[in-house]
Enzyme design. Sequence first.
Site, short mmCIF file in Angstrom:
data_model
loop_
_atom_site.label_atom_id
_atom_site.label_comp_id
_atom_site.label_asym_id
_atom_site.label_seq_id
_atom_site.Cartn_x
_atom_site.Cartn_y
_atom_site.Cartn_z
N HIS A 111 0.83 -1.20 0.00
CA HIS A 111 0.00 0.00 0.00
C HIS A 111 0.86 1.25 0.00
O HIS A 111 2.05 1.23 0.34
CB HIS A 111 -0.92 0.03 1.23
CG HIS A 111 -0.20 0.10 2.54
ND1 HIS A 111 0.50 -0.96 3.08
CD2 HIS A 111 -0.06 1.12 3.43
CE1 HIS A 111 1.03 -0.61 4.23
NE2 HIS A 111 0.71 0.66 4.47
N ASP A 113 0.53 4.96 1.94
CA ASP A 113 -0.18 5.36 3.16
C ASP A 113 -1.32 6.34 2.88
O ASP A 113 -1.16 7.34 2.18
CB ASP A 113 0.79 6.01 4.14
CG ASP A 113 1.66 4.99 4.86
OD1 ASP A 113 1.24 3.83 4.98
OD2 ASP A 113 2.76 5.37 5.31
N HIS A 267 4.71 0.12 0.12
CA HIS A 267 5.49 -0.65 1.08
C HIS A 267 4.61 -1.68 1.75
O HIS A 267 3.38 -1.62 1.68
CB HIS A 267 6.12 0.27 2.14
CG HIS A 267 5.13 1.02 2.97
ND1 HIS A 267 4.52 2.17 2.53
CD2 HIS A 267 4.63 0.79 4.22
CE1 HIS A 267 3.69 2.62 3.45
NE2 HIS A 267 3.74 1.79 4.50
N ARG A 282 5.63 6.04 13.88
CA ARG A 282 5.68 6.70 12.57
C ARG A 282 5.13 8.11 12.64
O ARG A 282 4.05 8.34 13.22
CB ARG A 282 4.86 5.89 11.55
CG ARG A 282 4.96 6.38 10.12
CD ARG A 282 4.05 5.59 9.21
NE ARG A 282 2.68 6.10 9.23
CZ ARG A 282 1.62 5.42 8.79
NH1 ARG A 282 1.78 4.18 8.36
NH2 ARG A 282 0.42 5.95 8.83
#
Length: 313
Positions: A111, A113, A267, A282
Amino acid sequence: MTAQINNFINAADAASPLDIVPVAGRIGAEIRGVALSGDLDPATLAAIRAALVRHKVIFFRDQDALNDQRHEDFAALLGEPVAHPTVPVAEGSRYLLELDSKEGYAASSWHTDVTFVEAYPQASILRAITIPQAGGDTLWANTATAYEDLPEALKPLVDTLWATHSNKYDYAGALSIKDAKRSEEYSKIFASTVYETEHPVVHVHPESGERNLLVGHFVKQFVGLNSADSQRLFSILQDHITRPENTVRWRWRAGDVAIWDNRATQHRAIADFGLQRRTLRRATVAGTVPVSIDGRPSRTVKKERAVELQPAE
């Protein structure tokens, strides 16, 4: 064709002041000798930004001094930090998302983000805190070289194609959650507000000018195609993006930081670590609305709070 291919060789820029070591042939580079913080000088920061656009994902080892506060401060140097639109921030932070895979969960599906919103993040900064003794690597793929590699007969189709992205999908399934109750809890949180956004399948990167494929697991359907045809075409495009030659794999150590250009990559984490603990945090940096080859911006088609059904009395 040779000149075009050479443009995508993942070589370090000889003019960069940074110590850059490419990791794979098409994407990814390690930057050595830099301690990330909110106090980086403008020249170093500019060089990091240039390396990010060039290599798509950059890695920094041994960033042990980077706590939550410094992580957030560094993210603010790259742009406007933003919290996830539906998932709560980590305890004690302003906008960090905690990825705590203590029970073997990881987003093990390709995907980009948060593409279910219009202006999805331009970049993510992921910091490793607790890493399994073995397993738990992350893969990234280059969506610019994936577009370049498409057969010429296919490009006219995807150049004008749009796709609907939504967070109303099997998020718990992507995390490989087996427990039904836990699966339902995760899905409710992730889709507490339901978004649907139409993006061009090919968008123009606002800094590099490269054309990038924009698909990934948030794609619900291609505009104008039925579900069956959408799934066939989705598989073709994803297969081009995730070819091994188009990817880089990073073996994490505690203290590592990865920064990726979310406008030019996909990723996925690899959920092969069983019950070992895997904890990362993150930060994401706000992006701009993608633009198609013919200059049309993405558009939101739905944003609504999920309705909670009350039990009958």
